[in-house]
Each structure stands twice: as structure tokens, then as C-alpha cells.
Design a protein around this motif. Structure first.
Motif, PDB file in Angstrom:
ATOM      1  N   SER A  30       0.912  -1.194   0.245  1.00  0.00           N
ATOM      2  CA  SER A  30      -0.226   0.026   0.342  1.00  0.00           C
ATOM      3  C   SER A  30       0.840   1.064  -0.047  1.00  0.00           C
ATOM      4  N   ASN A  32       1.076   5.045   1.657  1.00  0.00           N
ATOM      5  CA  ASN A  32       0.008   5.317   2.822  1.00  0.00           C
ATOM      6  C   ASN A  32      -0.057   7.210   2.048  1.00  0.00           C
ATOM      7  N   ALA A  33       1.337   7.804   1.845  1.00  0.00           N
ATOM      8  CA  ALA A  33       1.341   8.928   1.629  1.00  0.00           C
ATOM      9  C   ALA A  33       1.662   9.250   0.554  1.00  0.00           C
ATOM     10  N   THR A  52      -2.633  12.143   1.764  1.00  0.00           N
ATOM     11  CA  THR A  52      -2.620  10.715   2.720  1.00  0.00           C
ATOM     12  C   THR A  52      -3.930   9.896   1.949  1.00  0.00           C
ATOM     13  N   SER A  53      -3.438   8.912   1.980  1.00  0.00           N
ATOM     14  CA  SER A  53      -4.900   7.654   0.998  1.00  0.00           C
ATOM     15  C   SER A  53      -6.172   8.441   1.923  1.00  0.00           C
ATOM     16  N   TYR A  54      -6.744   8.906   2.760  1.00  0.00           N
ATOM     17  CA  TYR A  54      -7.826   9.365   2.660  1.00  0.00           C
ATOM     18  C   TYR A  54      -8.345  10.700   2.543  1.00  0.00           C
ATOM     19  N   GLY A  55      -6.876  11.034   2.109  1.00  0.00           N
ATOM     20  CA  GLY A  55      -7.226  12.234   0.651  1.00  0.00           C
ATOM     21  C   GLY A  55      -7.011  13.781   2.119  1.00  0.00           C
ATOM     22  N   TYR A  56      -6.289  13.620   2.868  1.00  0.00           N
ATOM     23  CA  TYR A  56      -5.692  14.751   3.865  1.00  0.00           C
ATOM     24  C   TYR A  56      -4.492  15.325   3.115  1.00  0.00           C
ATOM     25  N   THR A  57      -4.901  16.697   3.616  1.00  0.00           N
ATOM     26  CA  THR A  57      -3.059  17.279   2.195  1.00  0.00           C
ATOM     27  C   THR A  57      -3.340  18.466   3.673  1.00  0.00           C
ATOM     28  N   SER A  70      -3.836  16.172  -5.820  1.00  0.00           N
ATOM     29  CA  SER A  70      -4.760  15.440  -5.462  1.00  0.00           C
ATOM     30  C   SER A  70      -4.341  14.241  -5.831  1.00  0.00           C
ATOM     31  N   ARG A  71      -4.771  13.243  -5.671  1.00  0.00           N
ATOM     32  CA  ARG A  71      -4.637  11.412  -5.496  1.00  0.00           C
ATOM     33  C   ARG A  71      -5.549  11.274  -6.392  1.00  0.00           C
ATOM     34  N   ASN A  73      -6.169   7.056  -6.203  1.00  0.00           N
ATOM     35  CA  ASN A  73      -5.798   5.854  -5.119  1.00  0.00           C
ATOM     36  C   ASN A  73      -5.492   4.337  -6.408  1.00  0.00           C
TER      37      ASN A  73
END
Length: 122
Positions: A30, A32-33, A52-57, A70-71, A73
Motif C-alpha cells: 500500500s 500511505n501518503a 494521505t490515502s484518505y485525502g487529507y492534505t 490530488s491523488r 489511489n
């Protein structure tokens, strides 16, 4: 082995925009960030933005309101949209990833791309 490949750098006039892209490939459990750092000549490498993988910037104060990270995953890619560029944004930009290579391994933030040059003319 984890590989990060960046693209999208170049020369732009002040006030212009560029978009950087970084794709991760290889064998890993995985990511993570992911994030972007930059290094100007004679200066230390500094954080630009992370996600992060959860979208926290998280952004450096110097780029808040101008850059957007932006990401995707599913594609293991991270983008950096850079608007209202300034000459002081000139630097080599490096992609970074915090990766778990196995389900039982700790996250490792030592994965870097080769860098892409961004030059902003005044």
C-alpha cells in the motif's frame, strides 16, 4: 522495488500554471501518503504538499491558495496543480511516497522520484 516517475515540469512565465504528475509502480502492499517536495539551488529540500490515502492534505504556507494536490489511489498517482506561479517557485520538484512493501512491514517514506525542473521567469 518501488519506482516513482514524475512528469510535467517546464518553463513558465510568472502568473502561469503547470501541473506535475507522479506515478508509482512496482511491488508494494500500500501507499500511505504521497507528496511533493522541492529544492532550489543552494537551499535545502522543502515540503510543498502532501496527501494521505484518505485525502487529507497539507501545504507549505508559501503555496497555500495557489497549489492543489490530488491523488488517484486506483492508479497510484499524485498530481500537483500549480497556479499563479512565482519566480521563487523555481526549483527541482520531487515526488515522495510513504510505502508499505508488505502487509507486515512498517511504512517507509524513503521513496523518491528523479525530480522534474520547474522554472518560473519574471
Amino acid at each position: 522495488q518501488v519506482r516513482l516517475v514524475e512528469s510535467g515540469g517546464g518553463l513558465v512565465e510568472a502568473g502561469g500554471s503547470l501541473r506535475l504528475s507522479c506515478a508509482a509502480s512496482g511491488r508494494f502492499f500500500s501507499i500511505n501518503a504521497m507528496g511533493w517536495y522541492r529544492q532550489a539551488p543552494g537551499k535545502q529540500r522543502e515540503l510543498v504538499a502532501t496527501i494521505t490515502s484518505y485525502g487529507y492534505t497539507n501545504y507549505a504556507d508559501s503555496v497555500k491558495g495557489r497549489f492543489t494536490i490530488s491523488r488517484d489511489n486506483a492508479k497510484n498517482t499524485v498530481l500537483l496543480q500549480m497556479d499563479s506561479l512565482k519566480p521563487e517557485d523555481t526549483a527541482a520538484y520531487y515526488c515522495n511516497a510513504v510505502v508499505r512493501t508488505g502487509w507486515d512491514t512498517a511504512p517507509n517514506g524513503g521513496y523518491w522520484g528523479q525530480g522534474t525542473q520547474v522554472t518560473v521567469s519574471s
